[in-house]
Design a protein around this motif. Structure first.
Motif, PDB file in Angstrom:
ATOM      1  N   GLN A  15      44.802  39.473  37.378  1.00  0.00           N
ATOM      2  CA  GLN A  15      44.296  40.225  38.522  1.00  0.00           C
ATOM      3  C   GLN A  15      44.007  41.679  38.124  1.00  0.00           C
ATOM      4  OE1 GLN A  15      46.720  39.828  41.974  1.00  0.00           O
ATOM      5  NE2 GLN A  15      45.625  41.368  43.128  1.00  0.00           N
ATOM      6  N   ALA A  16      44.884  42.288  37.354  1.00  0.00           N
ATOM      7  CA  ALA A  16      44.664  43.665  36.904  1.00  0.00           C
ATOM      8  C   ALA A  16      43.449  43.751  35.990  1.00  0.00           C
ATOM      9  CB  ALA A  16      45.909  44.184  36.189  1.00  0.00           C
ATOM     10  N   GLU A  17      43.272  42.757  35.123  1.00  0.00           N
ATOM     11  CA  GLU A  17      42.114  42.735  34.236  1.00  0.00           C
ATOM     12  C   GLU A  17      40.821  42.625  35.044  1.00  0.00           C
ATOM     13  OE1 GLU A  17      40.142  39.867  30.840  1.00  0.00           O
ATOM     14  OE2 GLU A  17      42.283  39.702  31.244  1.00  0.00           O
ATOM     15  N   THR A  18      40.835  41.797  36.080  1.00  0.00           N
ATOM     16  CA  THR A  18      39.660  41.648  36.931  1.00  0.00           C
ATOM     17  C   THR A  18      39.358  42.957  37.660  1.00  0.00           C
ATOM     18  OG1 THR A  18      40.146  39.307  37.228  1.00  0.00           O
ATOM     19  CG2 THR A  18      38.649  40.300  38.803  1.00  0.00           C
ATOM     20  N   ALA A  19      40.418  43.627  38.135  1.00  0.00           N
ATOM     21  CA  ALA A  19      40.214  44.910  38.816  1.00  0.00           C
ATOM     22  C   ALA A  19      39.629  45.941  37.857  1.00  0.00           C
ATOM     23  CB  ALA A  19      41.536  45.401  39.393  1.00  0.00           C
ATOM     24  N   ASP A  20      40.096  45.956  36.605  1.00  0.00           N
ATOM     25  CA  ASP A  20      39.544  46.880  35.612  1.00  0.00           C
ATOM     26  C   ASP A  20      38.072  46.577  35.322  1.00  0.00           C
ATOM     27  OD1 ASP A  20      41.953  48.180  35.412  1.00  0.00           O
ATOM     28  OD2 ASP A  20      42.556  47.173  33.548  1.00  0.00           O
ATOM     29  N   ARG A  21      37.752  45.304  35.184  1.00  0.00           N
ATOM     30  CA  ARG A  21      36.360  44.911  34.942  1.00  0.00           C
ATOM     31  C   ARG A  21      35.469  45.296  36.114  1.00  0.00           C
ATOM     32  NH1 ARG A  21      36.745  38.987  34.177  1.00  0.00           N
ATOM     33  NH2 ARG A  21      34.537  39.088  34.639  1.00  0.00           N
ATOM     34  N   LEU A  22      35.985  45.116  37.341  1.00  0.00           N
ATOM     35  CA  LEU A  22      35.210  45.460  38.530  1.00  0.00           C
ATOM     36  C   LEU A  22      34.957  46.968  38.579  1.00  0.00           C
ATOM     37  CD1 LEU A  22      33.911  44.630  41.210  1.00  0.00           C
ATOM     38  CD2 LEU A  22      36.138  44.915  42.289  1.00  0.00           C
ATOM     39  N   ARG A  72      40.422  34.673  43.632  1.00  0.00           N
ATOM     40  CA  ARG A  72      41.829  34.630  43.187  1.00  0.00           C
ATOM     41  C   ARG A  72      42.749  34.400  44.374  1.00  0.00           C
ATOM     42  NH1 ARG A  72      42.488  35.268  38.147  1.00  0.00           N
ATOM     43  NH2 ARG A  72      41.054  36.472  36.903  1.00  0.00           N
ATOM     44  N   PRO A  73      43.713  33.468  44.231  1.00  0.00           N
ATOM     45  CA  PRO A  73      44.637  33.202  45.348  1.00  0.00           C
ATOM     46  C   PRO A  73      45.727  34.262  45.505  1.00  0.00           C
ATOM     47  CG  PRO A  73      45.147  31.780  43.490  1.00  0.00           C
ATOM     48  CD  PRO A  73      43.901  32.544  43.127  1.00  0.00           C
ATOM     49  N   THR A  74      45.865  35.158  44.531  1.00  0.00           N
ATOM     50  CA  THR A  74      46.946  36.144  44.600  1.00  0.00           C
ATOM     51  C   THR A  74      46.577  37.376  45.415  1.00  0.00           C
ATOM     52  OG1 THR A  74      46.188  37.094  42.515  1.00  0.00           O
ATOM     53  CG2 THR A  74      47.958  35.442  42.403  1.00  0.00           C
ATOM     54  N   LEU A  75      45.336  37.472  45.868  1.00  0.00           N
ATOM     55  CA  LEU A  75      44.922  38.627  46.658  1.00  0.00           C
ATOM     56  C   LEU A  75      45.471  38.526  48.074  1.00  0.00           C
ATOM     57  CD1 LEU A  75      41.169  39.145  45.704  1.00  0.00           C
ATOM     58  CD2 LEU A  75      43.136  40.408  44.913  1.00  0.00           C
ATOM     59  N   ASP A  76      45.892  39.672  48.601  1.00  0.00           N
ATOM     60  CA  ASP A  76      46.302  39.680  50.006  1.00  0.00           C
ATOM     61  C   ASP A  76      45.112  40.119  50.859  1.00  0.00           C
ATOM     62  OD1 ASP A  76      46.151  42.379  49.530  1.00  0.00           O
ATOM     63  OD2 ASP A  76      48.280  42.798  49.861  1.00  0.00           O
ATOM     64  N   ALA A  77      45.290  40.184  52.169  1.00  0.00           N
ATOM     65  CA  ALA A  77      44.189  40.470  53.096  1.00  0.00           C
ATOM     66  C   ALA A  77      43.633  41.877  52.893  1.00  0.00           C
ATOM     67  CB  ALA A  77      44.680  40.297  54.527  1.00  0.00           C
ATOM     68  N   ALA A 103      54.711  32.898  34.731  1.00  0.00           N
ATOM     69  CA  ALA A 103      53.489  32.498  35.445  1.00  0.00           C
ATOM     70  C   ALA A 103      53.031  33.605  36.398  1.00  0.00           C
ATOM     71  CB  ALA A 103      53.728  31.197  36.212  1.00  0.00           C
ATOM     72  N   ALA A 104      53.982  34.224  37.110  1.00  0.00           N
ATOM     73  CA  ALA A 104      53.625  35.312  38.028  1.00  0.00           C
ATOM     74  C   ALA A 104      53.084  36.511  37.258  1.00  0.00           C
ATOM     75  CB  ALA A 104      54.840  35.717  38.855  1.00  0.00           C
ATOM     76  N   LEU A 105      53.677  36.825  36.118  1.00  0.00           N
ATOM     77  CA  LEU A 105      53.209  37.939  35.298  1.00  0.00           C
ATOM     78  C   LEU A 105      51.804  37.672  34.767  1.00  0.00           C
ATOM     79  CD1 LEU A 105      53.900  40.667  34.042  1.00  0.00           C
ATOM     80  CD2 LEU A 105      54.823  39.427  32.087  1.00  0.00           C
ATOM     81  N   ALA A 106      51.538  36.448  34.358  1.00  0.00           N
ATOM     82  CA  ALA A 106      50.198  36.100  33.869  1.00  0.00           C
ATOM     83  C   ALA A 106      49.155  36.241  34.987  1.00  0.00           C
ATOM     84  CB  ALA A 106      50.189  34.680  33.319  1.00  0.00           C
ATOM     85  N   ALA A 107      49.531  35.827  36.213  1.00  0.00           N
ATOM     86  CA  ALA A 107      48.600  35.961  37.339  1.00  0.00           C
ATOM     87  C   ALA A 107      48.331  37.434  37.649  1.00  0.00           C
ATOM     88  CB  ALA A 107      49.166  35.255  38.565  1.00  0.00           C
ATOM     89  N   LEU A 108      49.375  38.260  37.616  1.00  0.00           N
ATOM     90  CA  LEU A 108      49.189  39.690  37.857  1.00  0.00           C
ATOM     91  C   LEU A 108      48.363  40.341  36.755  1.00  0.00           C
ATOM     92  CD1 LEU A 108      52.673  40.757  39.243  1.00  0.00           C
ATOM     93  CD2 LEU A 108      50.510  40.645  40.470  1.00  0.00           C
TER      94      LEU A 108
END
Length: 189
Positions: A99-106, A149-154, A91-96
């Motif tokens: 998140q990486a896919e979203t960063a690439d798209r951005l 995304r809830p996995t982002l830090d500040a 589950a943690a790997l899927a969330a990461l």
């Protein structure tokens, strides 16, 4: 003649199931229920005593059997713990990964918006302006998705807000450039 004296009548002797059945009812709980309870407890004790190994070989076999049972239990608990940890890690790997896919798209959307803006600044065509606006909308949508995304830090949230500010600055500069081009004052040659 007087009758011969009678012999006292004795109650028939019943066989005792265990030596503990001879305990009088006044010791412990009184009455029939108390005797039944006492009898059951004594029977359990007697059964446990019968199962207790009496020889060294029997004790060794019992100890070895108990060790095998404990090892099997520990193995089962370990396997269950590994399966749970594997699920959490997946589950943690899927969330990461998301998140990486979203960063690439951005990143791709931002680069596309900058290139479309540079192209519009060069050519001044409306088609390039529309392409730049689409790229900026896509970049804003991806940034909004990333902020949700809830996995982002500040720190990552602050960087996304800074990217949004840069986008706004870029958009304002390109809008000013478009206005100037429309007025005919700043059109490149």
């Amino acid at each position: 003649m007087p009758a011969p004296p009678r012999a006292p009548v004795r109650a028939p002797v019943r066989a005792l199931a265990t030596p503990h059945d001879a305990v009088p009812a006044h010791r412990g709980v009184r009455g029939a229920r108390g005797r039944l309870f006492q009898t059951a407890v004594h029977r359990v004790r007697d059964a446990a005593a019968a199962l207790r190994p009496r020889t060294i070989g029997g004790r060794l076999r019992a100890g070895f059997g108990a060790t095998l049972v404990l090892l099997a239990t520990a193995g089962g608990v370990g396997i269950a713990a590994l399966a749970t940890a594997n699920q959490r890690n997946a589950a943690a790997l899927a969330a990461l990964h998301a998140q990486a896919e979203t960063a690439d798209r951005l990143g791709a959307a931002l680069v596309g918006a900058v290139l479309a803006g540079a192209r519009h600044a060069q050519t001044g065509r409306d088609a390039d302006a529309d392409h730049q606006a689409r790229q900026l909308r896509e970049s804003a949508a991806v940034r909004t998705e990333a902020l949700a995304r809830p996995t982002l830090d500040a720190r990552e949230r602050a960087e996304l807000v800074a990217v949004g500010a840069l986008e706004a600055t870029l958009e304002a500069a390109l809008a000013a450039r478009r206005r100037a081009a429309a007025d005919g004052a700043g059109r490149p040659t």
